[in-house]
Scaffold this active site. Structure first.
Site, PDB file in Angstrom:
ATOM      1  N   SER A 199       4.654   2.539   3.493  1.00  0.00           N
ATOM      2  CA  SER A 199       3.259   2.319   3.848  1.00  0.00           C
ATOM      3  C   SER A 199       2.873   3.329   4.918  1.00  0.00           C
ATOM      4  O   SER A 199       3.725   3.793   5.682  1.00  0.00           O
ATOM      5  CB  SER A 199       3.063   0.896   4.369  1.00  0.00           C
ATOM      6  OG  SER A 199       1.792   0.738   4.965  1.00  0.00           O
ATOM      7  N   TYR A 257       5.730  -5.870  10.628  1.00  0.00           N
ATOM      8  CA  TYR A 257       5.512  -5.018   9.452  1.00  0.00           C
ATOM      9  C   TYR A 257       5.744  -3.551   9.810  1.00  0.00           C
ATOM     10  O   TYR A 257       6.411  -2.814   9.075  1.00  0.00           O
ATOM     11  CB  TYR A 257       4.092  -5.236   8.931  1.00  0.00           C
ATOM     12  CG  TYR A 257       3.814  -4.560   7.607  1.00  0.00           C
ATOM     13  CD1 TYR A 257       4.403  -5.021   6.434  1.00  0.00           C
ATOM     14  CD2 TYR A 257       2.949  -3.474   7.528  1.00  0.00           C
ATOM     15  CE1 TYR A 257       4.148  -4.413   5.212  1.00  0.00           C
ATOM     16  CE2 TYR A 257       2.680  -2.865   6.304  1.00  0.00           C
ATOM     17  CZ  TYR A 257       3.280  -3.329   5.161  1.00  0.00           C
ATOM     18  OH  TYR A 257       3.018  -2.723   3.953  1.00  0.00           O
TER      19      TYR A 257
END
Length: 263
Positions: A132, A145
């Site tokens: 990501s 995350y």
């Protein structure tokens, strides 16, 4: 590496991005094995693509080993599975924290280790780790995350160097904000400052490009987000001040509240 005729393992196949990846890899001529935790949803994806299905929970270490043993012949691994893991760290239980770390970081690392051994022995293969843009730039209320995606990026870039000369390539594909799938599609949250989004199909294009061209890193994001993430990676203090003035908190809060309702 040519995808056509290759045996490909795809994790996280039941989500929107996973479904797009499964369809694209099938269209490229892959002999596809899809895996996920939800058996019924996995069957739908497998049936649509004519793929083999292997049910596995990547938070369970025994399942990761079993998946690797079942797919030892894989030419290509596309490690796509991940949990959103948004929210303040203090709001997480130990069990939730462990699950996020296991699924987002430990499982792709361990699965890469197990399958790479067979690939190196055969002298060919490719590992694609789907990360990501959050692996390049940190934001408030995404500490867990960010940790997993920063870790995955470091692992991918280093593993690529370790496997150089073995015939096995390693690529990192990093999507930005994805519409029609993932966190923003599930919650209806607006992207910070209206930053443009990408489609699951564009992510699939990035994965195919990474394998074909043995690309080190493919960032699937609009130009402005690629530039912002690059600046944030080099100047985190500056990025922190910019985010404090932007509507980042509002987007994150919408995602967090949606996740809490599902826990």
């Amino acid at each position: 590496m040519d995808i056509s005729g290759s045996t490909v393992v795809l994790t996280g196949a039941t989500g929107g991005i996973g479904s797009a990846l499964a369809a694209r890899l099938t269209a490229e001529g892959a002999r596809l094995t899809v895996t996920g935790r939800r058996e019924e949803a996995l069957k739908v994806t497998a049936d649509a693509c004519g793929a083999r299905a292997v049910v596995a929970d990547l938070a369970a270490r025994a399942d990761v080993v079993r998946l690797a043993e079942t797919c030892a012949e894989a030419d290509i691994l596309v490690a796509n599975a991940a949990l959103p893991a948004s929210g303040d760290l203090l709001d997480y239980t130990e069990e939730q924290l462990d699950r996020a770390l296991d699924v987002n970081l430990r499982a792709p690392v361990f699965l890469s280790r197990l399958l790479a051994a067979h690939m190196v022995a055969r002298g060919r293969g490719h590992i694609v780790l789907v990360g990501s843009i959050s692996g390049k730039a940190a934001t408030k209320s995404t500490s867990l995350y960010n940790a997993t995606k920063f870790g995955l990026r470091g692992f991918a870039l280093a593993l690529r160097q370790e496997l150089r000369g073995t015939g096995v390539g390693v690529s990192l594909v990093q999507p930005g904000f994805v519409r029609d799938a993932g966190m923003f599609a599930a919650t209806g949250a607006a992207t910070p400052n209206g930053i443009r989004t990408v489609t699951p199909g564009q992510v699939a294009d990035g994965v195919v490009r990474a394998v074909r061209r043995d690309r080190c890193e493919v960032n699937v994001a609009p130009l402005e987000l690629r530039l912002l993430s690059a600046i944030a990676g080099q100047f985190p203090g500056f990025a922190e001040r910019v985010q404090a003035r932007a509507d980042v908190d509002g987007s994150v809060r919408q995602i967090v509240e949606s996740q809490r309702s599902r826990r």
